[in-house]
Design a protein around this motif. Structure first.
Motif, PDB file in Angstrom:
ATOM      1  N   TYR A   1       0.822  -1.216   0.000  1.00  0.00           N
ATOM      2  CA  TYR A   1       0.000   0.000   0.000  1.00  0.00           C
ATOM      3  C   TYR A   1       0.853   1.261   0.000  1.00  0.00           C
ATOM      4  O   TYR A   1       0.463   2.280  -0.588  1.00  0.00           O
ATOM      5  CB  TYR A   1      -0.931  -0.006   1.213  1.00  0.00           C
ATOM      6  CG  TYR A   1      -2.155  -0.848   1.000  1.00  0.00           C
ATOM      7  CD1 TYR A   1      -3.241  -0.366   0.278  1.00  0.00           C
ATOM      8  CD2 TYR A   1      -2.229  -2.135   1.499  1.00  0.00           C
ATOM      9  CE1 TYR A   1      -4.365  -1.147   0.073  1.00  0.00           C
ATOM     10  CE2 TYR A   1      -3.348  -2.927   1.292  1.00  0.00           C
ATOM     11  CZ  TYR A   1      -4.411  -2.423   0.576  1.00  0.00           C
ATOM     12  OH  TYR A   1      -5.512  -3.197   0.361  1.00  0.00           O
TER      13      TYR A   1
ATOM     14  N   VAL B   1      -4.946   3.419  -6.879  1.00  0.00           N
ATOM     15  CA  VAL B   1      -6.072   4.356  -6.898  1.00  0.00           C
ATOM     16  C   VAL B   1      -6.253   4.949  -8.294  1.00  0.00           C
ATOM     17  O   VAL B   1      -7.379   5.060  -8.804  1.00  0.00           O
ATOM     18  CB  VAL B   1      -5.856   5.474  -5.858  1.00  0.00           C
ATOM     19  CG1 VAL B   1      -6.891   6.582  -6.019  1.00  0.00           C
ATOM     20  CG2 VAL B   1      -5.917   4.902  -4.450  1.00  0.00           C
ATOM     21  N   ARG B   2      -5.165   5.322  -8.942  1.00  0.00           N
ATOM     22  CA  ARG B   2      -5.260   5.889 -10.290  1.00  0.00           C
ATOM     23  C   ARG B   2      -5.815   4.879 -11.289  1.00  0.00           C
ATOM     24  O   ARG B   2      -6.542   5.235 -12.219  1.00  0.00           O
ATOM     25  CB  ARG B   2      -3.895   6.388 -10.756  1.00  0.00           C
ATOM     26  CG  ARG B   2      -3.435   7.668 -10.077  1.00  0.00           C
ATOM     27  CD  ARG B   2      -2.299   8.309 -10.845  1.00  0.00           C
ATOM     28  NE  ARG B   2      -1.146   7.422 -10.940  1.00  0.00           N
ATOM     29  CZ  ARG B   2      -0.171   7.360 -10.045  1.00  0.00           C
ATOM     30  NH1 ARG B   2      -0.224   8.149  -8.965  1.00  0.00           N
ATOM     31  NH2 ARG B   2       0.841   6.546 -10.193  1.00  0.00           N
TER      32      ARG B   2
ATOM     33  N   ALA C   1      -6.204  11.316  -3.113  1.00  0.00           N
ATOM     34  CA  ALA C   1      -6.759  10.013  -2.732  1.00  0.00           C
ATOM     35  C   ALA C   1      -5.674   8.946  -2.654  1.00  0.00           C
ATOM     36  O   ALA C   1      -5.771   8.014  -1.857  1.00  0.00           O
ATOM     37  CB  ALA C   1      -7.844   9.601  -3.727  1.00  0.00           C
ATOM     38  N   GLY C   2      -4.638   9.070  -3.484  1.00  0.00           N
ATOM     39  CA  GLY C   2      -3.558   8.083  -3.448  1.00  0.00           C
ATOM     40  C   GLY C   2      -2.847   8.070  -2.112  1.00  0.00           C
ATOM     41  O   GLY C   2      -2.584   7.003  -1.542  1.00  0.00           O
TER      42      GLY C   2
ATOM     43  N   VAL D   1      -4.917   6.584   0.961  1.00  0.00           N
ATOM     44  CA  VAL D   1      -5.002   5.131   1.140  1.00  0.00           C
ATOM     45  C   VAL D   1      -4.019   4.683   2.207  1.00  0.00           C
ATOM     46  O   VAL D   1      -4.365   3.931   3.131  1.00  0.00           O
ATOM     47  CB  VAL D   1      -4.738   4.411  -0.195  1.00  0.00           C
ATOM     48  CG1 VAL D   1      -4.549   2.915   0.025  1.00  0.00           C
ATOM     49  CG2 VAL D   1      -5.888   4.632  -1.152  1.00  0.00           C
TER      50      VAL D   1
ATOM     51  N   LEU E   1     -13.477   1.984  -5.845  1.00  0.00           N
ATOM     52  CA  LEU E   1     -12.488   2.637  -4.992  1.00  0.00           C
ATOM     53  C   LEU E   1     -12.762   2.470  -3.492  1.00  0.00           C
ATOM     54  O   LEU E   1     -11.816   2.257  -2.728  1.00  0.00           O
ATOM     55  CB  LEU E   1     -12.384   4.113  -5.354  1.00  0.00           C
ATOM     56  CG  LEU E   1     -11.264   4.902  -4.681  1.00  0.00           C
ATOM     57  CD1 LEU E   1      -9.914   4.284  -4.992  1.00  0.00           C
ATOM     58  CD2 LEU E   1     -11.300   6.358  -5.127  1.00  0.00           C
TER      59      LEU E   1
ATOM     60  N   VAL F   1     -11.027  -0.374  -1.862  1.00  0.00           N
ATOM     61  CA  VAL F   1      -9.588  -0.227  -1.614  1.00  0.00           C
ATOM     62  C   VAL F   1      -9.344   0.398  -0.246  1.00  0.00           C
ATOM     63  O   VAL F   1      -8.472  -0.044   0.509  1.00  0.00           O
ATOM     64  CB  VAL F   1      -8.940   0.627  -2.727  1.00  0.00           C
ATOM     65  CG1 VAL F   1      -7.476   0.889  -2.413  1.00  0.00           C
ATOM     66  CG2 VAL F   1      -9.071  -0.064  -4.062  1.00  0.00           C
TER      67      VAL F   1
END
Length: 270
Positions: free
Chosen positions: A78, A86-87, A97-98, A101, A148, A151
């Motif tokens: 991760y 995420v992308r 957002a990346g 995570v 998403l 994740v």
């Protein structure tokens, strides 16, 4: 905070480091900190790295090592490939957002360490290993469903596994170690942890470049799942087959063996 600075502050490749440079000098410098140790000869010799495992904790490290490798490898996945993941699933999602995570993983890990601090080491470790498989399954499900939120849920479960296994295994390994040997045993534990976090992440990066993120994620997830399952079975069965002393050692209830007590008494006399 680094994620938010990269997203919203000017100069995304330099602002983070400028902030770190400004914050770091404000920390108390070593000359101003009170000394807590008694000065003695051997300052240069003390800088030589020493990584050994105390004999009284070798069995505990062997039994817990598989789970430690599994959760640190999952954390490495991760931390290294989370933003790319995420992308891939949501190309239109905000860039922040990346980073969020891994923030979700780290926050859940910290809360888990606090929540499980009163459990027995073996119980906390088994609890954390039980969260590995759902985290891996949700990660792969998110990849197939292109969803998403799955994740982020998987990252939270991975944090639960990371926090519970890390603190439970650490308590299990250090509990029987006499004080003079704790630093070298702790060093061995963290060498194992960070190798388990870095090498699989490098391998996943190479697989991603060669075969794509989807293939790399499936291979990575399969390896982590197999390792976590095997480690959980070994740890669940071992205390039942151990001697009475071995069971106390694995449960973190016996802090000193006869040898450890002799070493500790010798250290105090010295």
């Amino acid at each position: 905070m680094a994620t938010l600075l990269i997203r919203y502050a000017p100069g995304p490749t330099s602002t983070v480091y400028v902030v770190l440079m400004l914050v770091s000098p404000r920390r108390p410098s070593p000359p101003r900190s009170p000394e807590t140790a008694r000065p003695h000869a051997g300052a240069w010799r003390s800088l030589r790295p020493r990584v050994t495992v105390s004999p009284v904790s070798r069995r505990a490290l062997l039994l817990s090592g598989g789970g430690v490798v599994a959760v640190w490898a999952l954390g490495g996945f991760y931390s290294s490939l989370g933003p790319a993941f995420v992308r891939l699933l949501a190309p239109d999602a905000p860039r922040a957002a990346g980073g969020m995570v891994f923030f979700a993983l780290a926050l859940s890990a910290a809360l888990t360490v606090w929540a499980t601090r009163g459990l027995r080491p073996v119980t906390a470790t088994l609890l954390g290993r039980a969260a590995v498989l759902p985290a891996v399954a949700l990660t792969l499900a998110a990849l197939r469903l292109m969803y998403l939120p799955a994740v982020f849920t998987a990252a939270v479960l991975a944090g639960v596994a990371f926090g519970a296994v890390s603190q439970g295994s650490l308590r299990m390994v250090l509990a029987p170690v006499p004080r003079p040997d704790r630093s070298t045993t702790l060093a061995a534990y963290y060498v194992l942890s960070h190798v388990a976090m870095s090498l699989p992440a490098v391998g996943a990066g190479l697989l991603t470049e060669r075969y794509g993120l989807r293939i790399a994620a499936h291979v990575y997830a399969a390896l982590v799942a197999v390792l976590a399952t095997a480690a959980a079975v070994v740890l669940a069965v071992a205390p039942r087959r151990a001697s009475a002393f071995g069971a106390r050692l694995l449960l973190g209830q016996d802090r000193t063996t006869p040898r450890a007590r002799r070493v500790s008494r010798s250290a105090r006399r010295a």
